[in-house]
Scaffold this motif. Structure first.
Motif, PDB file in Angstrom:
ATOM      1  N   ARG A  16       0.877  -1.176   0.000  1.00  0.00           N
ATOM      2  CA  ARG A  16       0.000   0.000   0.000  1.00  0.00           C
ATOM      3  C   ARG A  16       0.909   1.220   0.000  1.00  0.00           C
ATOM      4  N   VAL A  17       0.735   2.085  -1.005  1.00  0.00           N
ATOM      5  CA  VAL A  17       1.558   3.288  -1.147  1.00  0.00           C
ATOM      6  C   VAL A  17       0.650   4.507  -1.086  1.00  0.00           C
ATOM      7  N   ASP A  18       0.984   5.450  -0.218  1.00  0.00           N
ATOM      8  CA  ASP A  18       0.195   6.675  -0.051  1.00  0.00           C
ATOM      9  C   ASP A  18       1.066   7.899  -0.298  1.00  0.00           C
ATOM     10  N   TYR A  19       0.468   8.922  -0.923  1.00  0.00           N
ATOM     11  CA  TYR A  19       1.111  10.218  -1.110  1.00  0.00           C
ATOM     12  C   TYR A  19       0.253  11.288  -0.454  1.00  0.00           C
ATOM     13  N   THR A  20       0.860  12.063   0.433  1.00  0.00           N
ATOM     14  CA  THR A  20       0.176  13.162   1.110  1.00  0.00           C
ATOM     15  C   THR A  20       1.130  14.352   1.191  1.00  0.00           C
ATOM     16  N   PHE A  21       0.591  15.503   1.563  1.00  0.00           N
ATOM     17  CA  PHE A  21       1.391  16.715   1.711  1.00  0.00           C
ATOM     18  C   PHE A  21       1.399  17.182   3.161  1.00  0.00           C
ATOM     19  N   SER A  22       2.544  17.699   3.571  1.00  0.00           N
ATOM     20  CA  SER A  22       2.671  18.447   4.815  1.00  0.00           C
ATOM     21  C   SER A  22       3.310  19.773   4.448  1.00  0.00           C
ATOM     22  N   GLY A  23       2.477  20.800   4.250  1.00  0.00           N
ATOM     23  CA  GLY A  23       2.984  22.048   3.694  1.00  0.00           C
ATOM     24  C   GLY A  23       3.444  21.823   2.268  1.00  0.00           C
ATOM     25  N   ASP A  24       4.689  22.176   1.977  1.00  0.00           N
ATOM     26  CA  ASP A  24       5.261  21.958   0.642  1.00  0.00           C
ATOM     27  C   ASP A  24       6.157  20.719   0.610  1.00  0.00           C
ATOM     28  N   THR A  25       6.021  19.864   1.600  1.00  0.00           N
ATOM     29  CA  THR A  25       6.779  18.607   1.629  1.00  0.00           C
ATOM     30  C   THR A  25       5.873  17.462   1.190  1.00  0.00           C
ATOM     31  N   LEU A  26       6.263  16.782   0.114  1.00  0.00           N
ATOM     32  CA  LEU A  26       5.515  15.616  -0.344  1.00  0.00           C
ATOM     33  C   LEU A  26       5.961  14.410   0.470  1.00  0.00           C
ATOM     34  N   GLN A  27       4.978  13.711   1.049  1.00  0.00           N
ATOM     35  CA  GLN A  27       5.268  12.544   1.867  1.00  0.00           C
ATOM     36  C   GLN A  27       4.824  11.277   1.148  1.00  0.00           C
ATOM     37  N   ARG A  28       5.560  10.207   1.371  1.00  0.00           N
ATOM     38  CA  ARG A  28       5.230   8.916   0.780  1.00  0.00           C
ATOM     39  C   ARG A  28       5.246   7.848   1.859  1.00  0.00           C
ATOM     40  N   SER A  29       4.251   6.994   1.829  1.00  0.00           N
ATOM     41  CA  SER A  29       4.195   5.846   2.728  1.00  0.00           C
ATOM     42  C   SER A  29       4.159   4.578   1.886  1.00  0.00           C
ATOM     43  N   ASP A  30       5.052   3.638   2.173  1.00  0.00           N
ATOM     44  CA  ASP A  30       5.110   2.362   1.465  1.00  0.00           C
ATOM     45  C   ASP A  30       5.128   1.266   2.528  1.00  0.00           C
ATOM     46  N   VAL A  31       3.982   0.638   2.753  1.00  0.00           N
ATOM     47  CA  VAL A  31       3.877  -0.346   3.829  1.00  0.00           C
ATOM     48  C   VAL A  31       3.523  -1.711   3.261  1.00  0.00           C
ATOM     49  N   ASN A  32       4.014  -2.720   3.937  1.00  0.00           N
ATOM     50  CA  ASN A  32       3.689  -4.101   3.600  1.00  0.00           C
ATOM     51  C   ASN A  32       2.319  -4.442   4.153  1.00  0.00           C
ATOM     52  N   ILE A  33       1.494  -5.090   3.327  1.00  0.00           N
ATOM     53  CA  ILE A  33       0.165  -5.513   3.763  1.00  0.00           C
ATOM     54  C   ILE A  33       0.199  -7.016   3.966  1.00  0.00           C
ATOM     55  N   THR A  34       0.123  -7.443   5.193  1.00  0.00           N
ATOM     56  CA  THR A  34       0.100  -8.869   5.478  1.00  0.00           C
ATOM     57  C   THR A  34      -1.249  -9.446   5.050  1.00  0.00           C
ATOM     58  N   PRO A  35      -1.245 -10.473   4.231  1.00  0.00           N
ATOM     59  CA  PRO A  35      -2.520 -11.060   3.800  1.00  0.00           C
ATOM     60  C   PRO A  35      -3.415 -11.401   4.990  1.00  0.00           C
TER      61      PRO A  35
END
Length: 230
Positions: free
Chosen positions: A111-130
């Motif tokens: 699961r990959v998420d993109y969000t903003f904190s001000g002008d900083t682009l954040q990315r989350s890349d987490v493993n999804i356990t079945p």
């Protein structure tokens, strides 16, 4: 008989010439330093925007991929959601789920998420356990900074029925065929001049901060895994 030495007029003329030479040299070295700073800021900015474009494009291309293969092994997973997002004007959010064969089977669901904190682009890349069998659960985002000085991650989704949406919802009878995205950023190092404006893929107008360079890229990314199986 004239004594050896310089007259006051000669000394003043020599000082005037020395000051002129020093002023010209100082102006030259200042201009050279400013040019070097401008070139460095421009290169760093372009590299940062291109890096963001490459990472986001790679995740979009994999959106909805469900099969994990390793040698002769092949496992099909069930994804809980594939592509979600919100229209934040020039700063959209994005959630992508897919299966990758670059990791072991137990960590294949992403699961990959993109969000903003001000002008900083954040990315989350987490493993999804079945969760059960080959069903990929939702996962919990853990955002970390990807790039600073990002003015826009603007995504427009092109649907199979020919329509364009600012969110990845094409309705019951269509699906997102591709996405056009604009990534825009500004230099982290101040430079002389700068400013100006940019326009994103969805028509958002961006104002470049004063004394900063700005740069934007727009490209289309195909999402072949979202096509429904006939």
């Amino acid at each position: 008989m004239r004594k050896a030495g310089f007259t006051l007029v000669e000394v003043l003329i020599a000082l005037a010439l020395l000051v002129t030479v020093l002023a010209v040299a100082l102006r030259y070295f200042t201009a050279t330093a400013e040019t070097g700073r401008l070139t460095q800021a421009k290169g760093e900015l372009q590299d940062r925007v291109r890096m963001v474009m490459q990472v986001v494009s790679g995740d979009l291309q994999l959106a909805g991929a469900k099969y994990w293969t390793w040698g002769t092994q092949s496992v099909g997973f069930t994804l809980v959601g594939t592509l979600e997002g919100t229209d934040g004007g020039a700063k959209d959010t994005l959630t992508v789920r897919y299966v990758t064969s670059l990791r072991e089977q137990s960590a294949a669901c992403r699961r990959v998420d993109y969000t903003f904190s001000g002008d900083t682009l954040q990315r989350s890349d987490v493993n999804i356990t079945p969760a059960s069998g080959a069903e990929c659960a939702t996962g919990t985002p853990s955002p970390t900074p990807l790039a600073d000085g990002i003015l826009a991650l603007d995504i427009q989704y092109l649907c199979s029925d020919g329509s364009a949406k600012n969110v990845p919802d094409c309705g019951a009878s269509a699906y997102p065929r591709s996405a056009r995205l604009t990534v825009a950023g500004y230099s982290l190092t101040p430079v002389r001049g700068g400013g100006g404006s940019l326009t994103t893929v969805s028509g958002q107008s961006l104002t470049c901060p004063a004394n900063r360079l700005c740069y934007a890229m727009t490209q289309e990314v195909l999402m072949p895994n979202l096509k429904p199986v006939q």
